[in-house]
Motif scaffolding. Structure first.
Motif, mmCIF file in Angstrom:
data_model
loop_
_atom_site.group_PDB
_atom_site.id
_atom_site.type_symbol
_atom_site.label_atom_id
_atom_site.label_comp_id
_atom_site.label_asym_id
_atom_site.label_seq_id
_atom_site.Cartn_x
_atom_site.Cartn_y
_atom_site.Cartn_z
ATOM 1 N N THR A 84 0.807 -1.224 0.000
ATOM 2 C CA THR A 84 0.000 0.000 0.000
ATOM 3 C C THR A 84 0.839 1.273 0.000
ATOM 4 O O THR A 84 0.438 2.282 -0.577
ATOM 5 C CB THR A 84 -0.928 0.022 1.226
ATOM 6 N N THR A 85 2.006 1.238 0.645
ATOM 7 C CA THR A 85 2.807 2.470 0.764
ATOM 8 C C THR A 85 3.394 2.917 -0.574
ATOM 9 O O THR A 85 3.858 4.054 -0.697
ATOM 10 C CB THR A 85 3.948 2.283 1.775
ATOM 11 N N SER A 86 3.384 2.025 -1.561
ATOM 12 C CA SER A 86 3.947 2.394 -2.871
ATOM 13 C C SER A 86 2.962 3.202 -3.708
ATOM 14 O O SER A 86 3.338 3.783 -4.722
ATOM 15 C CB SER A 86 4.348 1.133 -3.638
ATOM 16 N N SER A 102 0.264 6.222 -4.638
ATOM 17 C CA SER A 102 -0.019 7.631 -4.379
ATOM 18 C C SER A 102 -1.441 7.777 -3.852
ATOM 19 O O SER A 102 -2.235 6.822 -3.892
ATOM 20 C CB SER A 102 0.135 8.446 -5.670
ATOM 21 N N ASP A 103 -1.769 8.959 -3.356
ATOM 22 C CA ASP A 103 -3.136 9.218 -2.900
ATOM 23 C C ASP A 103 -4.136 8.970 -4.023
ATOM 24 O O ASP A 103 -5.211 8.399 -3.805
ATOM 25 C CB ASP A 103 -3.272 10.670 -2.407
#
Length: 233
Positions: free
Chosen positions: A29-31, A33-34
């Protein structure tokens, strides 16, 4: 100003590592973007925009500010071209889950050591709403949180805080202290004469019951005003 919707390739034709869902599975998930995370919530785009481009359009409408996005209602989101009821509901529901998770993180009876601690505890309830609400935090002698509780809900210009309800809650939980809080949807952080009078009234009532009024916060978005910090208690 409305941004024109240009023709874009179908997201299915993108490289797997560039598709939001596949990218999440491959890299976590951290990869993402919003916009990519929001695109997953949307599920699909439309004939002229991919889900990612539609997500970017939503974020641009809020100045790319997630806090502003959280303030939007289903009807607000549906005013954006390309966003129907189902997509709007999915976004609003996801943001509400985020608020509730933050709320649960604070459920392990934290210690209130200052106004910032109280603000962080109540911020999920007060920062995004467009009407006034009045809340209290009840604490024990060690300033550990016993409970937080909504006292009233009003309109855009005000809400009623009944001292009887406030101190009934404090007595039922054997609280030693109470922190008052309400929001100003207008963005004004200045305490009104009514705010000051109510705080003094509750402070005097608390003395008789040996329940100390420790602070009164006025919350507006990401900012707050503290009666205690300003020497008004």
């Amino acid at each position: 100003m409305e941004v024109s919707d240009s023709k874009v390739p179908n997201i299915k034709h993108w490289s797997p590592q560039d598709r939001p869902r596949e990218k999440l599975m491959l890299k976590g998930t951290t990869s993402l973007s919003d916009a990519e995370l929001l695109a997953i919530l949307l599920g699909s785009g439309n004939k002229t925009m991919s889900a990612v481009d539609l997500a970017k359009k939503i974020l641009r409408s809020t100045g790319n500010n997630l806090h502003e996005l959280a303030r939007l209602s289903v009807n607000d989101l549906m005013k954006i071209k390309g966003i129907g009821e189902a997509k709007a509901i999915a976004v609003v529901a996801a943001l509400e889950l985020g608020r509730r998770r933050k709320d649960l993180e604070a459920e392990d009876k934290p210690r209130i050591s200052g106004s910032k601690d109280a603000f962080e505890l109540l911020r999920p309830h007060l920062q995004d709403i467009q009407h006034e609400e009045f809340w209290i935090i009840l604490v024990n002698r060690a300033n550990r949180v016993i409970r937080k509780q909504q006292i009233s809900q009003g309109g855009v210009a005000g809400t009623v805080a009944d001292p009887k309800i406030i101190f009934k809650a404090a007595l039922e939980t054997l609280a030693s202290g109470v922190i008052l809080a309400h929001n100003h949807p207008s963005g004004n952080l200045i305490a009104s004469p009514a705010d000051i009078q109510l705080t003094r009234k509750l402070k005097e009532a608390g003395k008789l019951l040996e329940i100390q009024v420790l602070d009164h916060l006025i919350v507006s978005g990401q900012n707050y005003f503290s009666f205690a910090d300003d020497g008004m208690l």
